[in-house]
Design a protein around this motif. Structure first.
Motif, PDB file in Angstrom:
ATOM      1  N   ALA A  11       4.756  11.412 -13.386  1.00 31.14           N
ATOM      2  CA  ALA A  11       4.030  10.926 -12.213  1.00 31.14           C
ATOM      3  C   ALA A  11       2.611  11.473 -12.171  1.00 31.14           C
ATOM      4  N   ASN A  12       2.405  12.724 -12.670  1.00 31.73           N
ATOM      5  CA  ASN A  12       1.090  13.347 -12.604  1.00 31.73           C
ATOM      6  C   ASN A  12       0.019  12.589 -13.379  1.00 31.73           C
ATOM      7  N   PRO A  13       0.273  12.190 -14.662  1.00 32.96           N
ATOM      8  CA  PRO A  13      -0.748  11.406 -15.372  1.00 32.96           C
ATOM      9  C   PRO A  13      -1.089  10.104 -14.661  1.00 32.96           C
ATOM     10  N   GLY A  14      -0.075   9.450 -14.079  1.00 34.44           N
ATOM     11  CA  GLY A  14      -0.328   8.208 -13.362  1.00 34.44           C
ATOM     12  C   GLY A  14      -1.201   8.434 -12.155  1.00 34.44           C
ATOM     13  N   ARG A  15      -0.971   9.531 -11.444  1.00 30.68           N
ATOM     14  CA  ARG A  15      -1.772   9.832 -10.261  1.00 30.68           C
ATOM     15  C   ARG A  15      -3.210  10.184 -10.656  1.00 30.68           C
ATOM     16  N   MET A 225      -8.135 -32.033  -4.532  1.00 28.30           N
ATOM     17  CA  MET A 225      -7.380 -30.844  -4.185  1.00 28.30           C
ATOM     18  C   MET A 225      -8.327 -29.829  -3.556  1.00 28.30           C
ATOM     19  N   PRO A 226      -7.815 -28.933  -2.697  1.00 31.77           N
ATOM     20  CA  PRO A 226      -8.668 -27.895  -2.126  1.00 31.77           C
ATOM     21  C   PRO A 226      -9.301 -27.063  -3.228  1.00 31.77           C
ATOM     22  N   ARG A 227     -10.524 -26.619  -2.998  1.00 39.30           N
ATOM     23  CA  ARG A 227     -11.237 -25.829  -3.998  1.00 39.30           C
ATOM     24  C   ARG A 227     -10.492 -24.535  -4.268  1.00 39.30           C
ATOM     25  N   GLY A 228     -10.040 -24.370  -5.496  1.00 46.14           N
ATOM     26  CA  GLY A 228      -9.316 -23.154  -5.841  1.00 46.14           C
ATOM     27  C   GLY A 228      -7.849 -23.258  -5.544  1.00 46.14           C
ATOM     28  N   GLY A 229      -7.487 -24.029  -4.519  1.00 45.28           N
ATOM     29  CA  GLY A 229      -6.085 -24.221  -4.168  1.00 45.28           C
ATOM     30  C   GLY A 229      -5.406 -22.914  -3.837  1.00 45.28           C
ATOM     31  N   THR A 230      -4.081 -22.975  -3.706  1.00 46.02           N
ATOM     32  CA  THR A 230      -3.327 -21.766  -3.401  1.00 46.02           C
ATOM     33  C   THR A 230      -3.355 -20.803  -4.570  1.00 46.02           C
ATOM     34  N   GLU A 231      -3.542 -21.323  -5.795  1.00 45.37           N
ATOM     35  CA  GLU A 231      -3.609 -20.435  -6.947  1.00 45.37           C
ATOM     36  C   GLU A 231      -4.840 -19.547  -6.858  1.00 45.37           C
ATOM     37  N   GLY A 232      -5.962 -20.118  -6.409  1.00 47.33           N
ATOM     38  CA  GLY A 232      -7.166 -19.312  -6.259  1.00 47.33           C
ATOM     39  C   GLY A 232      -6.982 -18.227  -5.218  1.00 47.33           C
ATOM     40  N   ILE A 233      -6.320 -18.560  -4.113  1.00 45.01           N
ATOM     41  CA  ILE A 233      -6.071 -17.574  -3.072  1.00 45.01           C
ATOM     42  C   ILE A 233      -5.163 -16.469  -3.589  1.00 45.01           C
ATOM     43  N   SER A 234      -4.110 -16.843  -4.308  1.00 50.73           N
ATOM     44  CA  SER A 234      -3.164 -15.843  -4.812  1.00 50.73           C
ATOM     45  C   SER A 234      -3.839 -14.907  -5.810  1.00 50.73           C
ATOM     46  N   LEU A 235      -4.713 -15.445  -6.690  1.00 48.46           N
ATOM     47  CA  LEU A 235      -5.422 -14.595  -7.642  1.00 48.46           C
ATOM     48  C   LEU A 235      -6.385 -13.666  -6.924  1.00 48.46           C
ATOM     49  N   ALA A 236      -7.042 -14.173  -5.880  1.00 49.61           N
ATOM     50  CA  ALA A 236      -7.969 -13.332  -5.117  1.00 49.61           C
ATOM     51  C   ALA A 236      -7.228 -12.204  -4.428  1.00 49.61           C
ATOM     52  N   ILE A 237      -6.063 -12.520  -3.861  1.00 49.36           N
ATOM     53  CA  ILE A 237      -5.266 -11.497  -3.183  1.00 49.36           C
ATOM     54  C   ILE A 237      -4.835 -10.426  -4.168  1.00 49.36           C
ATOM     55  N   ALA A 238      -4.394 -10.852  -5.358  1.00 51.12           N
ATOM     56  CA  ALA A 238      -3.948  -9.890  -6.361  1.00 51.12           C
ATOM     57  C   ALA A 238      -5.097  -8.984  -6.789  1.00 51.12           C
ATOM     58  N   HIS A 239      -6.286  -9.577  -6.997  1.00 52.01           N
ATOM     59  CA  HIS A 239      -7.444  -8.781  -7.430  1.00 52.01           C
ATOM     60  C   HIS A 239      -7.868  -7.800  -6.352  1.00 52.01           C
ATOM     61  N   LEU A 240      -7.941  -8.266  -5.100  1.00 51.09           N
ATOM     62  CA  LEU A 240      -8.360  -7.396  -4.017  1.00 51.09           C
ATOM     63  C   LEU A 240      -7.316  -6.334  -3.733  1.00 51.09           C
ATOM     64  N   GLY A 241      -6.055  -6.675  -3.969  1.00 50.72           N
ATOM     65  CA  GLY A 241      -4.997  -5.680  -3.795  1.00 50.72           C
ATOM     66  C   GLY A 241      -5.166  -4.531  -4.771  1.00 50.72           C
ATOM     67  N   GLU A 242      -5.619  -4.842  -6.001  1.00 50.19           N
ATOM     68  CA  GLU A 242      -5.860  -3.788  -6.991  1.00 50.19           C
ATOM     69  C   GLU A 242      -7.012  -2.904  -6.555  1.00 50.19           C
ATOM     70  N   ILE A 243      -8.021  -3.494  -5.905  1.00 54.48           N
ATOM     71  CA  ILE A 243      -9.164  -2.707  -5.434  1.00 54.48           C
ATOM     72  C   ILE A 243      -8.731  -1.737  -4.342  1.00 54.48           C
ATOM     73  N   GLY A 244      -7.914  -2.243  -3.401  1.00 57.27           N
ATOM     74  CA  GLY A 244      -7.542  -1.415  -2.258  1.00 57.27           C
ATOM     75  C   GLY A 244      -6.319  -0.557  -2.502  1.00 57.27           C
ATOM     76  N   HIS A 245      -5.571  -0.775  -3.587  1.00 58.40           N
ATOM     77  CA  HIS A 245      -4.329  -0.056  -3.810  1.00 58.40           C
ATOM     78  C   HIS A 245      -4.577   1.435  -4.008  1.00 58.40           C
ATOM     79  N   GLY A 246      -3.816   2.236  -3.299  1.00 60.54           N
ATOM     80  CA  GLY A 246      -3.874   3.673  -3.478  1.00 60.54           C
ATOM     81  C   GLY A 246      -4.893   4.387  -2.604  1.00 60.54           C
TER      82      GLY A 246
END
Length: 251
Positions: A11-15, A225-246
């Motif tokens: 766990a220490n190296p990961g932290r 289709m909506p610009r980016g669609g739900t796939e664009g939203i899901s990718l944005a959420i995943a990317h921003l989640g990595e920024i804010g994680h931890g």
């Protein structure tokens, strides 16, 4: 005991890696972070050491100074990293969902339960405060999405309070950096079993991202289709989640 030691060592190296990544991310937005942290540590340690020499106990106060310097540096680093993360997420599609994903235990979040073609989105969080609908997008357009989703919630779980929040910087809106604090301040009215039952009911509904119906046959002429669609939203959420994680968000 022997079994727990390898797990702790792993766990220490990961932290440490997570801290290093957070520092690199923060340094991109805050070029002075290294100097600020070094200054805080040196000042705190120096003050305590000087007091130690003054009262005749430099070793004891020096050790205490090291501990307090480390604590002060960690606090300053956490706050500046948090500020940098919110700065990167501000105004990005899915930013509110990334914050909700890091809100903490006791909450179940479902991103993009409603969305229009302009990518105005409503997310849902369920906890002891009830159901919280969090909208991000144009205030004039997203209000209709919020109203429709709130009506649906009241029909499905009429006995559960439904709150609605609009993320933004305008009047009556909640700033992204204050979203978590605002939700945690909501009064707790549900017990643990009630939260579970509510989640089970809503899970049966599914969500927009997993259950969006697609029309069969060729797309009608002129239809887009909506610009980016739900796939664009899901990718944005995943990317921003990595920024804010931890990151340690303020209570």
């Amino acid at each position: 005991m022997a079994r727990k030691e390898p797990a702790a060592d792993a766990a220490n190296p990961g932290r440490l890696k997570q801290i290093a990544l957070t520092y690199k991310m923060t340094r991109k937005a805050d070029k002075k972070i290294g100097l600020v942290l070094a200054g805080v540590g040196i000042v705190v340690f120096g003050v305590l050491l000087a007091i130690g020499f003054w009262i005749g106990h430099p070793i004891y106060l020096g050790i205490l100074g090291l501990l307090l310097a480390f604590l002060a540096t960690a606090i300053v680093f956490g706050r500046r990293a948090e500020r940098a993360a919110f700065g990167q997420m501000e105004g990005q599609p899915g930013a509110a969902a990334a914050v909700l994903d890091n809100i903490g235990r006791g909450w179940t979040t479902t991103p993009a339960v409603a969305m229009n073609r302009n990518q105005d989105v409503v997310h849902r969080a369920v906890g002891k405060a009830g159901i919280v609908l969090v909208a991000e997008g144009n205030p004039n357009r997203v209000k209709s999405l919020l109203a429709a989703e709130k009506k649906k919630m009241n029909r499905i779980v009429a006995d559960v309070p439904v709150h609605d929040l609009l993320v933004g910087t305008g009047e009556g809106q909640v700033e992204l950096k204050k979203l978590r604090t605002t939700m945690l301040k909501l009064p707790r009215v549900l017990s643990g079993p009630q939260v579970t039952v509510t989640n089970d009911r809503l899970r049966a509904l599914g969500d927009l991202m997993s259950n969006m119906p697609l029309p069969k046959g060729p797309m009608p002429k002129g239809m887009r289709m909506p610009r980016g669609g739900t796939e664009g939203i899901s990718l944005a959420i995943a990317h921003l989640g990595e920024i804010g994680h931890g990151l340690v968000l303020p209570l």
